[in-house]
Design a protein around this motif. Structure first.
Motif: not given
Length: 529
Positions: A187, A199, A201
């Motif tokens: 992340y 955030k 991924d």
């Protein structure tokens, strides 16, 4: 909190929320006119309170990168690669200038942005555990780069072995402070100047959650265990602790202290850093002569916990870390630029007035002063071993010098003359060279390469005449160096870090910083932390 501070952080007065609420009896007609104009033309995208909605916040603190004359052009002509429309056919020159003056006018009070507002702003695209734990692409996951393209507010994920882009995604407006990775590199957390924390991924190439942790934010830091992120805010004056899994706020730490006259005030936060060996965050305060250290350890030491309060009596029985106990270290001057030794027991701090000093984190006091006269950019400082002793090297913002400081004697052992003031400096443990840009002045298109064993400049590059060349970052193994050409018609240039031979150029839209997963998660001595 004292009553005076409560008043400072209270909600904005109705007079600032729109033309309908302005008092004709107390506000000049011209203010009514521009406030009404703002509500009509700007509020739907930038918010009635100027805090930002789809568009960025329009507050002086958020507009520092945009000069007033350029702001007028943006209003008149719109902004490429954004949804900002052109108003030249709807507004005359005087109206445009009045809007510019309006949005560059500070608010009368520090606005409230607390738990309630943060939670209301939170966006969850993918709940934790719902996405695959396997990457959707093939690459060395530790040798990836994130390249920030500030020209059109995008980030490119780059393969550090093939130097081929893997993915490019749009970000919030005006990223600031550099992306920070989770310890495993999966992340990345990205901060916008408007306080949005995204955030992302990397494995699944998706933004999984966002939250607005402030109105004007400087940067964030991620704890070494990956559980927490701490956000440093200019507006409001606080630090915010986030749970990185859920992206929910855990605690708001108001940055309140006393000035030289003993009056209680609140302070902006210049930056926050993670200190891995200490299991703590360290914050630089802008308006109070203190350094704050906030522990995220499950069991802070007795010495740490007892610095402010009786931690044992106040901690939650099963979640002691949620208290995030804080200790405050007094300083003689305002310090807003930090560098740490690799052990994180020494803090090198610089003030805007030109003073530089060394603080002992354990003794909680000033250890010595540094002889650095060119306004060092310590946040870009790096270290290496020189003749068996550790040294710190930093560019200077006001003078064309690179300062080399012996980290045992704290003496400045050399000032390397450059062709202008620099901003970024980088190296790698496996490279014999350090690279420094000439960010300010007429030679901004040059980059110096310094031999770390002789402390001499051995090569000066000028890759794109007339265009700013800045911010080098190395690959995981240190074999290649990546350099940005800061221009709307910009490039990312890859060099052989040993021979300085150019390997490849990738076109990009004003690329600025680039961040290697391995170097950043391993806290390489050759990169800033």
């Amino acid at each position: 909190m004292g009553s005076s501070v409560k008043a400072v952080v209270s909600r904005l007065s109705v007079a600032l929320l729109g033309a309908a609420a302005l008092s004709v009896a107390t506000v000049p007609a011209v203010a009514d006119d521009v406030a009404a104009l703002y509500q009509d033309k700007c509020a739907s995208c930038h918010g009635a309170d100027r805090f930002g909605l789809m568009g960025p916040a329009l507050l002086p603190q958020n507009l520092k990168r945009l000069r007033k004359n350029k702001a007028a052009k943006v209003i008149a002509n719109g902004r490429a690669a954004t949804q900002m429309p052109a108003f030249a056919e709807q507004l005359n020159e005087a109206q445009i200038q009045s809007l510019v003056d309006y949005v560059y006018t500070p608010l009368d009070e520090v606005p409230e942005w607390g738990m309630e507002q943060m939670l209301a702003s939170r966006i969850v695209n993918h709940e934790p555990g719902t996405l695959s734990d396997e990457p959707v692409f093939e690459a060395d996951l530790m040798n990836l780069f994130l390249v920030v393209e500030i020209g059109d507010h995008h980030v490119t994920l780059l393969n550090g072995d093939t130097f081929e882009p893997i993915h490019r995604f749009k970000t919030r407006f005006a990223l600031h402070g550099g992306p920070k990775y989770s310890p495993d590199g999966r992340y990345v957390y990205i901060t916008s100047r408007d306080g949005w924390i995204s955030k992302f991924d990397i494995y699944n190439l998706k933004v999984v959650a966002e939250i607005r942790a402030g109105i004007n934010s400087r940067n964030l830091a991620v704890s070494s265990d990956g559980r927490y992120a701490m956000v440093a805010n200019y507006l409001p004056h606080n630090l915010v602790v986030l749970d990185t899994e859920t992206m929910k706020p855990l605690k708001v730490i108001e940055t309140i202290g006393k000035n030289d006259e003993g009056v209680e005030i609140s302070s902006r936060v210049s930056a926050v850093y993670n200190a891995p060996p200490r299991e703590s965050f360290i914050a630089a305060l802008k308006d109070i002569k203190e350094v704050w250290e906030i522990s995220y350890a499950d069991e802070p030491s007795e010495d740490f916990a007892g610095w402010i309060h009786d931690y044992k009596n106040e901690k939650a029985a099963n979640k002691p870390h949620e208290d995030f106990p804080t200790r405050k270290i007094p300083t003689r001057v305002f310090l807003d630029d930090f560098f740490f030794n690799q052990q994180y027991d020494l803090l090198f701090g610089a003030s805007r007035d030109g003073e530089a000093l060394v603080m002992s984190m354990d003794a909680r006091r000033e250890y010595t002063q540094l002889e650095l006269s060119g306004m060092p950019h310590l946040g870009s400082g790096i270290t290496w071993d020189y003749q068996g002793r550790p040294v710190m090297a930093t560019p200077n913002i006001k003078k064309g010098l690179v300062s080399i400081v012996d980290m045992e004697s704290f003496e400045t052992i050399k000032m390397i003359e450059t062709e202008g003031p620099g901003f970024f400096m980088r190296s790698h443990e496996n490279s014999p060279y350090a690279w420094v840009d000439v960010f300010f002045g007429p030679n901004k298109d040059k980059v110096h390469i310094i031999d770390k064993s002789t402390l001499e400049i051995v090569k000066t590059l000028k890759p794109s005449p007339g265009k700013t060349a800045a911010h080098v970052e190395f690959t995981k193994d240190g074999k290649y160096a990546l350099l940005s050409i800061w221009d709307m018609d910009g490039e990312l240039i890859i060099y052989d870090a040993k021979t300085f031979e150019e390997i490849k150029r990738l076109p990009m839209v004003k690329p600025s910083g680039k961040y290697n997963v391995w170097n950043k998660t391993r806290y390489s001595s050759g990169t800033s932390h």
